[in-house]
Design a protein around this motif. Structure first.
Motif, PDB file in Angstrom:
ATOM      1  N   UNK A  46       0.829  -1.197   0.000  1.00  0.00           N
ATOM      2  CA  UNK A  46       0.000   0.000   0.000  1.00  0.00           C
ATOM      3  C   UNK A  46       0.858   1.240   0.000  1.00  0.00           C
ATOM      4  N   UNK A  47       0.246   2.424  -0.048  1.00  0.00           N
ATOM      5  CA  UNK A  47       1.010   3.678  -0.108  1.00  0.00           C
ATOM      6  C   UNK A  47       1.762   3.959   1.189  1.00  0.00           C
ATOM      7  N   UNK A  48       2.913   4.613   1.054  1.00  0.00           N
ATOM      8  CA  UNK A  48       3.671   5.008   2.246  1.00  0.00           C
ATOM      9  C   UNK A  48       3.151   6.308   2.832  1.00  0.00           C
ATOM     10  N   UNK A  49       2.564   7.156   2.000  1.00  0.00           N
ATOM     11  CA  UNK A  49       1.916   8.374   2.500  1.00  0.00           C
ATOM     12  C   UNK A  49       0.441   8.053   2.710  1.00  0.00           C
ATOM     13  N   UNK A  50       0.004   8.119   3.948  1.00  0.00           N
ATOM     14  CA  UNK A  50      -1.344   7.680   4.312  1.00  0.00           C
ATOM     15  C   UNK A  50      -2.176   8.834   4.844  1.00  0.00           C
ATOM     16  N   UNK A  51      -3.476   8.548   4.997  1.00  0.00           N
ATOM     17  CA  UNK A  51      -4.356   9.506   5.673  1.00  0.00           C
ATOM     18  C   UNK A  51      -4.644   9.000   7.082  1.00  0.00           C
ATOM     19  N   UNK A  52      -5.221   9.884   7.879  1.00  0.00           N
ATOM     20  CA  UNK A  52      -5.451   9.562   9.287  1.00  0.00           C
ATOM     21  C   UNK A  52      -6.411   8.391   9.454  1.00  0.00           C
ATOM     22  N   UNK A  53      -7.392   8.270   8.574  1.00  0.00           N
ATOM     23  CA  UNK A  53      -8.383   7.202   8.719  1.00  0.00           C
ATOM     24  C   UNK A  53      -7.732   5.829   8.611  1.00  0.00           C
ATOM     25  N   UNK A  54      -6.975   5.601   7.552  1.00  0.00           N
ATOM     26  CA  UNK A  54      -6.401   4.277   7.347  1.00  0.00           C
ATOM     27  C   UNK A  54      -5.286   3.971   8.347  1.00  0.00           C
ATOM     28  N   UNK A  55      -4.534   4.993   8.746  1.00  0.00           N
ATOM     29  CA  UNK A  55      -3.400   4.747   9.643  1.00  0.00           C
ATOM     30  C   UNK A  55      -3.813   4.661  11.103  1.00  0.00           C
ATOM     31  N   UNK A  56      -4.905   5.370  11.488  1.00  0.00           N
ATOM     32  CA  UNK A  56      -5.271   5.412  12.896  1.00  0.00           C
ATOM     33  C   UNK A  56      -6.742   5.039  13.155  1.00  0.00           C
ATOM     34  N   UNK A  57      -7.660   5.809  12.618  1.00  0.00           N
ATOM     35  CA  UNK A  57      -9.052   5.679  13.044  1.00  0.00           C
ATOM     36  C   UNK A  57      -9.638   4.307  12.738  1.00  0.00           C
ATOM     37  N   UNK A  58      -9.390   3.781  11.553  1.00  0.00           N
ATOM     38  CA  UNK A  58      -9.946   2.475  11.213  1.00  0.00           C
ATOM     39  C   UNK A  58      -9.331   1.362  12.047  1.00  0.00           C
ATOM     40  N   UNK A  59      -8.204   1.651  12.684  1.00  0.00           N
ATOM     41  CA  UNK A  59      -7.522   0.665  13.533  1.00  0.00           C
ATOM     42  C   UNK A  59      -7.856   0.885  15.003  1.00  0.00           C
ATOM     43  N   UNK A  60      -9.004   1.501  15.249  1.00  0.00           N
ATOM     44  CA  UNK A  60      -9.486   1.724  16.615  1.00  0.00           C
ATOM     45  C   UNK A  60      -8.586   2.695  17.383  1.00  0.00           C
ATOM     46  N   UNK A  61      -8.033   3.669  16.663  1.00  0.00           N
ATOM     47  CA  UNK A  61      -7.218   4.717  17.270  1.00  0.00           C
ATOM     48  C   UNK A  61      -7.826   6.075  16.929  1.00  0.00           C
ATOM     49  N   UNK A  62      -8.968   6.426  17.548  1.00  0.00           N
ATOM     50  CA  UNK A  62      -9.599   7.716  17.251  1.00  0.00           C
ATOM     51  C   UNK A  62      -8.712   8.869  17.693  1.00  0.00           C
ATOM     52  N   UNK A  63      -9.060  10.071  17.256  1.00  0.00           N
ATOM     53  CA  UNK A  63      -8.278  11.253  17.636  1.00  0.00           C
ATOM     54  C   UNK A  63      -8.228  11.374  19.154  1.00  0.00           C
ATOM     55  N   UNK A  64      -7.075  11.829  19.638  1.00  0.00           N
ATOM     56  CA  UNK A  64      -6.788  12.007  21.071  1.00  0.00           C
ATOM     57  C   UNK A  64      -6.646  10.695  21.817  1.00  0.00           C
ATOM     58  N   UNK A  65      -6.614   9.576  21.105  1.00  0.00           N
ATOM     59  CA  UNK A  65      -6.373   8.298  21.775  1.00  0.00           C
ATOM     60  C   UNK A  65      -4.938   8.282  22.303  1.00  0.00           C
ATOM     61  N   UNK A  66      -4.739   7.914  23.580  1.00  0.00           N
ATOM     62  CA  UNK A  66      -3.378   7.982  24.155  1.00  0.00           C
ATOM     63  C   UNK A  66      -2.377   7.097  23.437  1.00  0.00           C
ATOM     64  N   UNK A  67      -2.827   6.018  22.800  1.00  0.00           N
ATOM     65  CA  UNK A  67      -1.895   5.125  22.120  1.00  0.00           C
ATOM     66  C   UNK A  67      -1.245   5.783  20.912  1.00  0.00           C
ATOM     67  N   UNK A  68      -1.825   6.880  20.411  1.00  0.00           N
ATOM     68  CA  UNK A  68      -1.195   7.593  19.299  1.00  0.00           C
ATOM     69  C   UNK A  68       0.166   8.157  19.706  1.00  0.00           C
ATOM     70  N   UNK A  69       0.317   8.459  20.985  1.00  0.00           N
ATOM     71  CA  UNK A  69       1.590   9.012  21.451  1.00  0.00           C
ATOM     72  C   UNK A  69       2.717   7.995  21.334  1.00  0.00           C
ATOM     73  N   UNK A  70       2.379   6.698  21.237  1.00  0.00           N
ATOM     74  CA  UNK A  70       3.398   5.667  21.119  1.00  0.00           C
ATOM     75  C   UNK A  70       4.015   5.672  19.724  1.00  0.00           C
ATOM     76  N   UNK A  71       3.406   6.346  18.785  1.00  0.00           N
ATOM     77  CA  UNK A  71       3.874   6.343  17.408  1.00  0.00           C
ATOM     78  C   UNK A  71       4.182   7.782  16.999  1.00  0.00           C
ATOM     79  N   UNK A  72       5.446   8.161  17.158  1.00  0.00           N
ATOM     80  CA  UNK A  72       5.853   9.526  16.842  1.00  0.00           C
ATOM     81  C   UNK A  72       5.803   9.720  15.330  1.00  0.00           C
ATOM     82  N   UNK A  73       4.792  10.473  14.886  1.00  0.00           N
ATOM     83  CA  UNK A  73       4.417  10.467  13.476  1.00  0.00           C
ATOM     84  C   UNK A  73       4.988  11.657  12.721  1.00  0.00           C
ATOM     85  N   UNK A  74       5.389  11.408  11.460  1.00  0.00           N
ATOM     86  CA  UNK A  74       5.764  12.473  10.531  1.00  0.00           C
ATOM     87  C   UNK A  74       4.497  12.943   9.805  1.00  0.00           C
ATOM     88  N   UNK A  75       4.067  14.176  10.073  1.00  0.00           N
ATOM     89  CA  UNK A  75       2.870  14.724   9.435  1.00  0.00           C
ATOM     90  C   UNK A  75       3.253  15.702   8.320  1.00  0.00           C
TER      91      UNK A  75
END
Length: 347
Positions: free
Chosen positions: A140-169
């Motif tokens: 799949x693509x290396x440049x992703x959107x928030x839905x496929x990388x986080x939200x669809x994986x049960x990581x909604x916005x402000x979910x604390x587990x997002x902090x475990x993945x220091x992301x390049x935006x």
């Protein structure tokens, strides 16, 4: 052409003679010796400069003829110098070409055997294992959107587990994928079960130390089918056999853990391959090394992709970590520095 030059001043009847300059130029055998002659004749402290310096002592009416004679001499010597310089350059080029000539009709000596980079080799071994079990390989693509990388994986916005993945935006809200799990989401949104895939590829996180780099490689797996056909026991059997294939006869344990996209979740450890489980610096004296994470896919993930009445399991591992353990490499960064001394060891 004359072998020497004679310029005569009418001032006192004596001659100013520059003899054998042409001969010296013609007899220069190398570019280095010719350069010394150039300095001797044309340099700031050379013979011609010394002759031009005498003009201040020549009466006005005679200066013009004296200067014209010296300029003619300089032009002719310069022409001879450039011609000899071109000859020597051509001779040296021919000499180098003869020395470096290759007879292409001869049999070549046995070449030094090359090898795959340890990360590529480890990736291939992992992919070969799972494709032999009828897993397909997806990308799949290396440049992703928030839905496929986080939200669809049960990581909604402000979910604390997002902090475990220091992301390049990026400025438009897209990002460099932090794992290959978006490939699982995209695959499920395009296909219906049963699904049996692995997703190898590059991922990106803002981290850099002995065991982390900003870019690294993951292989993630996903199996989705009817509920009766998928179980944690099946997942455990596959991963146990896989780890024995990669590391030999090691002890394996599954520890309860937490991942937002699986429930229940587990981390998988192997007995330390450096100390045999007795405890050492590498395993922090525990006798165990963590190698991958896994679990049963969370129902919220299936809901995000529109799946109903199915079950599945997923797992993920870092290829560099496997390469480091297999080849006993202490510093992850050395895998990306391109040091030929390290890479030659994998022939």
């Amino acid at each position: 052409m004359r072998a020497y030059w004679k310029l005569k001043s009418d001032r006192d009847g004596s001659g100013i003679v520059l003899e054998n300059m042409e001969k010296k130029i013609d007899e220069a055998g190398t570019l280095e010796s010719l350069e010394k002659i150039r300095v001797e004749i044309f340099g700031k402290k050379g013979m011609l400069a010394a002759e031009f310096a005498k003009m201040k002592d020549i009466p006005g009416p005679e200066k013009k003829a004296f200067a014209e004679g010296l300029n003619r001499l300089k032009a002719q010597l310069l022409e001879r110098f450039e011609r000899r310089h071109a000859q020597l350059e051509a001779e040296e080029m021919q000499s180098r070409m003869r020395a470096e000539a290759i007879d292409v009709s001869l049999y070549a000596p046995n070449g030094v055997k090359g090898a795959l980079h340890p990360v590529k080799d480890t990736m291939d071994r992992i992919v070969d294992y799972f494709t032999a079990l009828n897993f397909s390989v997806e990308s799949g693509p290396m440049v992703e959107d928030d839905f496929h990388n986080f939200e669809a994986l049960n990581l909604p916005k402000n979910h604390p587990a997002r902090d475990m993945q220091d992301t390049f935006y990026f400025s438009d809200g897209t990002l460099l994928r932090t794992h290959t799990s978006p490939v699982q989401i995209r695959t499920m949104m395009k296909r219906k079960p049963p699904i049996r895939i692995i997703a190898p590829g590059s991922v990106f996180r803002r981290d850099y130390d002995l065991t982390h780099t900003p870019m690294f490689h993951q292989v993630e797996g996903l199996v989705v089918d009817e509920k009766a056909k998928v179980s944690f026991a099946n997942l455990k059997w596959i991963l146990t056999d896989f780890l024995h294939e990669m590391f030999g006869e090691v002890d394996i344990r599954f520890r309860p853990s937490f991942f937002p996209f699986t429930e229940p979740s587990a981390e998988v450890d192997i007995s330390c391959i450096f100390c045999g489980g007795s405890g050492c610096r590498v395993c922090s004296r525990t006798g165990w090394l963590e190698v991958l994470g896994c679990g049963v896919v969370d129902p919220n993930v299936f809901e995000a992709v529109g799946y109903e009445d199915v079950s599945g399991y997923a797992f993920g591992l870092g290829v560099e970590r496997f390469a480091m353990l297999i080849h006993h490499i202490a510093d992850l960064r050395s895998l990306f520095e391109g040091d030929i001394r390290l890479l030659e060891q994998f022939r």
